[in-house]
Structures are given as C-alpha cells and as structure tokens.
Design a protein around this motif. Structure first.
Motif, mmCIF file in Angstrom:
data_model
loop_
_atom_site.group_PDB
_atom_site.id
_atom_site.type_symbol
_atom_site.label_atom_id
_atom_site.label_comp_id
_atom_site.label_asym_id
_atom_site.label_seq_id
_atom_site.Cartn_x
_atom_site.Cartn_y
_atom_site.Cartn_z
ATOM 1 N N LYS A 295 0.814 -1.216 0.000
ATOM 2 C CA LYS A 295 0.000 0.000 0.000
ATOM 3 C C LYS A 295 0.850 1.270 0.000
ATOM 4 N N CYS B 72 -0.424 6.026 -0.290
ATOM 5 C CA CYS B 72 -1.473 5.363 0.483
ATOM 6 C C CYS B 72 -2.855 5.842 0.049
ATOM 7 N N CYS B 73 -2.941 7.114 -0.310
ATOM 8 C CA CYS B 73 -4.228 7.653 -0.765
ATOM 9 C C CYS B 73 -4.661 7.032 -2.090
ATOM 10 N N HIS C 108 -4.436 3.940 -2.765
ATOM 11 C CA HIS C 108 -5.052 2.652 -2.431
ATOM 12 C C HIS C 108 -6.276 2.825 -1.539
ATOM 13 N N GLU C 109 -6.198 3.773 -0.599
ATOM 14 C CA GLU C 109 -7.295 3.983 0.349
ATOM 15 C C GLU C 109 -7.613 5.471 0.374
ATOM 16 N N ASP D 40 -10.116 7.157 1.498
ATOM 17 C CA ASP D 40 -10.751 7.696 2.708
ATOM 18 C C ASP D 40 -9.971 7.373 3.974
ATOM 19 N N SER D 41 -8.721 6.960 3.841
ATOM 20 C CA SER D 41 -7.942 6.586 5.020
ATOM 21 C C SER D 41 -7.604 7.821 5.848
#
Length: 477
Positions: free
Chosen positions: A341, A394-395, A397-398, A400-401
């Motif tokens: 990620k 990371c954003c 892949h996710e 809304d993390s």
C-alpha cells in the motif's frame, strides 16, 4: 669676489641650518617612537593584568590556562584597535534575543582573518589537516592532477590497499618493519603539532597544502589498480598480509579516534574564545547559533580528507553496501519489504519515474555539503519527503484513510530502498562521521531519530547481499 664669497657663506649657513633641522626632526621622531613604544608596553601590561584578573587562579597555572590568558590578552588588544566589536556588542545589548544579530556577528567575526579567534581556528585546522595528510596520501600512485569528481563507489579504498599490499610483497619488507611503521604512524603527528604550535599558521603554505590534498583525493578516485588477478600467494604470505592489514586497521582506528577527539577539543576552544570575546553570546540559543557557524567554518576545508579516513576505516561496510546495491539495483520497493500500500503497483501512475524518487534525489545532496549539521538537515528532509510520498501513495489505495500512512516499522524498508537507489556507498562513512560530530542535544529530538533510522537502514542494506538473492528470487516468483 666679495659677493661670491658672501654667496658661498649664505649657501653654507643655509645647508647647515637644513642639517640642524633634519637632526632635530630625527630626535623628535625618535622621542615620539619611544613614547609610542612605552604606551604600547603600558597597554600590553594593563591588558595582561586584566586577563590575569579575569582568569585568577590559585596554585600553579597550567599550560592551557596560560594559553587562554594570552588569547584573551590578544582579544583585548584587537578591540583596542578596532571599533566593530564594540558596535556589535552595543547592538546585542539592546536586542539580546535577536537571532539575526547573533548570526550577523559571527559572520562578521569569521570574515576578519586578523581576529585572534580566526587565527586560532586556522591553526587548529592546520593541526588536524597535518594529521590527516600523511595517512590519506600514503601509497598513492604518482599521476597528474585530474578534474575533481565525487566518488560513487569504494573503488578508491580498494585501490590504495591493493597497491600497498603489492608494493610490500614486491620489496620484501619484513612483517616487523611494516607493523612498526603503520602503528607508529598514528603517533607521528606529535612532532608536527609541536612545530605548528610554535610557528603558527604563517609558516605553512595553506593553499598549497589543500591543493595537494585535493590532488591526492582525486588520484584515489581515478587511479587504476595494479594488482595482478592471476597472482598466487603462498599461505604464509596471505597470513602475513592479513596480519599486516589488521595492524594497519587498528592503527587507522586509533588515529581516527585521536583526530575526532582533537576536533571536539578544537570546537570547544573556539566556542570558549568566542564567548570570551562577546559575553553577550553566552545564552543557550546564541551558543547553538555560534557553534553552528563555527562548525561550518571549521569543517568545510577539511571534511573531504576527514571523510576519506572514515572511508578507510569503514571500508568493509562500504563493500557490503556496494554488493547489495549491485544485487538490488533493479529491485522494486516490495523486494526490500515495503508494504504494497506504500508504493504504486501500476508503473503508469509514476509517469516514467520510480517510487520515492524525490527522497532519493534529496539524499544524494548530502554528499555535497561539508558541514555535519547541514548533512543532518538533509537526512531530516529526506525522511519528511518519504513520509509525504507514503501519504500520497497510500491515498491511491485507500482514498478515505484517516490513519497515519507510515509507522516506524514501515520506515526502515522504505529508507533502505531509498538508500539503495542513491548508489552512494559512502553514506555509510558519512553517517558514521555524523554520529561522531553531531552535538548530543540534536540526537534527542527529530534529528536524532532520523539519523538513527538512516543508520539502521544502511545496516539493513549491508546485510542484504548475504541472503538477498534468495529473497529477491522469492519475491519475483
């Protein structure tokens, strides 16, 4: 005839009057010179008494205390002849917490070569340089000077050692003579230092010394090796060479430790003398700014030969790093343990670049600086860029993390990947030098954490080549 005689008499008396006037002028000038010398001697004694009162001590005065008194007396004499120290003291007295004024004062001080602080700085630099010169320049092949080029490998370290070993075996030197020479070489500086302290920097051609060292270092980077790959050594020869190399390494480490200790003492002496010159700098924040400026001025001309000695001592570690670097030159972040990620899987997203490229470019700038503090700041910026890149990846892949993208466990493999792509084995020696010269206060906060993380990543990279091939194949499969 009478008129002619009168004319001669007039000329004679006029010449006599002129000679008398010249004699009177000489007597007056001599009297003024004597009076000036008396005033200068009286001022010297007065300033010396002031220095003695400042450093009043009971019992026997040590050599260090006597030297400090002499330096302080020289500072007082300098301030009697120059007005700018008084002006800066007045400014700082009005605004003691102004960092700009502190930086400006130290910069002004460093730009005055006749100030006692700068004279001491030059003398201490020459002392360290003279201890580095015979070690770094030993066993280098004779060749014309070449353009300076920063080294990206440990070839220079291998060249000097291999050339040295071949020359020893060819000339048939005994083990005892080689060992005694190498071990004693770490103590040869004592005579040079005594001569340097007595004569001062004026007896040395500093520019030629530094130019010679630059030439030697260039030759180390570019000279070819003279070892014959087909040469066969007897077991006794190999054992003898191994023992000689161990003795040499022991002498190098001992010599390096002594130089590091001398540098710390030199920085402390310069700071102490600065605080004697300007008592307004005797605050915590002003001391930090003063030390930073002193270190930059002190390390800039001697960093490269100093780093060369560090590279000689850490040669084996750099070789391990270079082996891992060659093995993993085409590795992806996942091959060194980076979580999926934390880097983009699709090459199209990178637009022709590679993950964490900005951090790699920043870390490569570390070798351009010659001041430990600036190198540490470069490492801090590198880790900040790593965190920023990890957040962006990371954003992808996710989206809304909301949790932190990177933790302490994730940082080590990412930093290892960045170090691999820098292709600079000398980072090992650079960080070893930073650990010696960075002030303890900086090793507690963010700077210390970043330096520790970098050293851990470098050690991890050094170990990759031992089992890295199997790991690489497993990851690829």
């Amino acid at each position: 005839a009478d008129l002619r005689n009168l004319k001669y008499l007039y000329i004679f008396f006029q010449t006599l009057s002129l000679q008398r006037q010249m004699m009177e002028n000489l007597i007056i000038a001599k009297a003024r010179q004597d009076a000036l010398q008396r005033k200068m001697e009286e001022r010297r004694l007065r300033l010396q008494e002031e220095a003695n009162r400042r450093f009043a001590a009971s019992g026997t005065i040590t050599g260090e205390e006597q030297e400090q008194r002499v330096l302080y007396t020289n500072i007082l004499e300098y301030e009697q002849d120059h007005d700018w120290p008084k002006l800066w003291k007045a400014k700082l007295k009005k605004n003691p917490d102004d960092a700009t004024l502190v930086t400006g004062l130290v910069s002004c001080l460093l730009s005055c070569p006749d100030h006692p602080v700068i004279k001491l700085l030059k003398r201490l630099q020459y002392r360290v340089y003279n201890r580095l010169y015979p070690i770094v320049s030993k066993s280098l092949p004779a060749s014309p000077a070449l353009p300076m080029k920063p080294s990206r490998s440990t070839q220079s370290l291998l060249i000097s050692d291999s050339h040295q070993n071949v020359s020893k075996s060819a000339t048939g030197h005994s083990l005892s003579s080689d060992a005694s020479f190498n071990v004693s070489s770490s103590h040869d500086h004592n005579d040079n230092e005594a001569e340097l302290d007595s004569d001062g920097p004026h007896t040395l051609d500093g520019e030629n010394l530094f130019e010679d060292m630059e030439q030697f270092l260039t030759q180390m980077d570019r000279a070819p090796s003279h070892r014959d790959p087909d040469m066969i050594f007897e077991p006794s020869q190999l054992d003898q060479e191994s023992l000689v190399q161990d003795l040499e390494m022991h002498a190098l480490k001992k010599h390096l430790n002594a130089i590091v200790k001398d540098i710390h003492i030199a920085i402390d002496q310069l700071l102490s003398l600065c605080l004697l010159s300007f008592e307004c700098l005797n605050t915590a924040s002003s001391k930090d700014l003063c030390v930073a400026s002193i270190e930059e001025a002190f390390f800039t001309p001697i960093w490269r030969p100093l780093l060369t000695l560090f590279r000689k001592v850490h040669r084996e570690r750099e070789l391990s790093f270079e082996s891992s670097m060659r093995l993993y030159q085409d590795a992806s972040p996942g091959d060194v343990g980076v979580a999926s990620k934390l880097y983009p899987q699709d090459p199209v997203v990178m637009h022709g670049s590679y993950p964490y490229e900005s951090a790699v470019q920043e870390l490569r700038l570390l070798c351009r600086d010659c001041c430990p503090q600036k190198k540490l700041e470069c490492i801090v910026r590198t880790l900040r860029l790593i965190c920023a890149c990890a957040e962006d990846y990371c954003c992808l892949h996710e989206a809304d993390s909301k949790t932190a993208a990177i933790g302490a466990d994730d940082l080590l493999p990412i930093l290892s990947y960045v170090a691999l792509h820098c292709e600079l084995p000398q980072l090992v020696s650079e960080c070893a030098a930073l650990e010696e010269f960075i002030h303890e206060g900086y090793l507690i906060g963010e700077e210390g954490y970043c330096l520790t993380s970098m050293q851990s990543a470098l050690q991890y990279v050094e170990s990759l080549h031992t089992g890295g091939f199997q790991l690489h194949n497993t990851k690829s499969a």
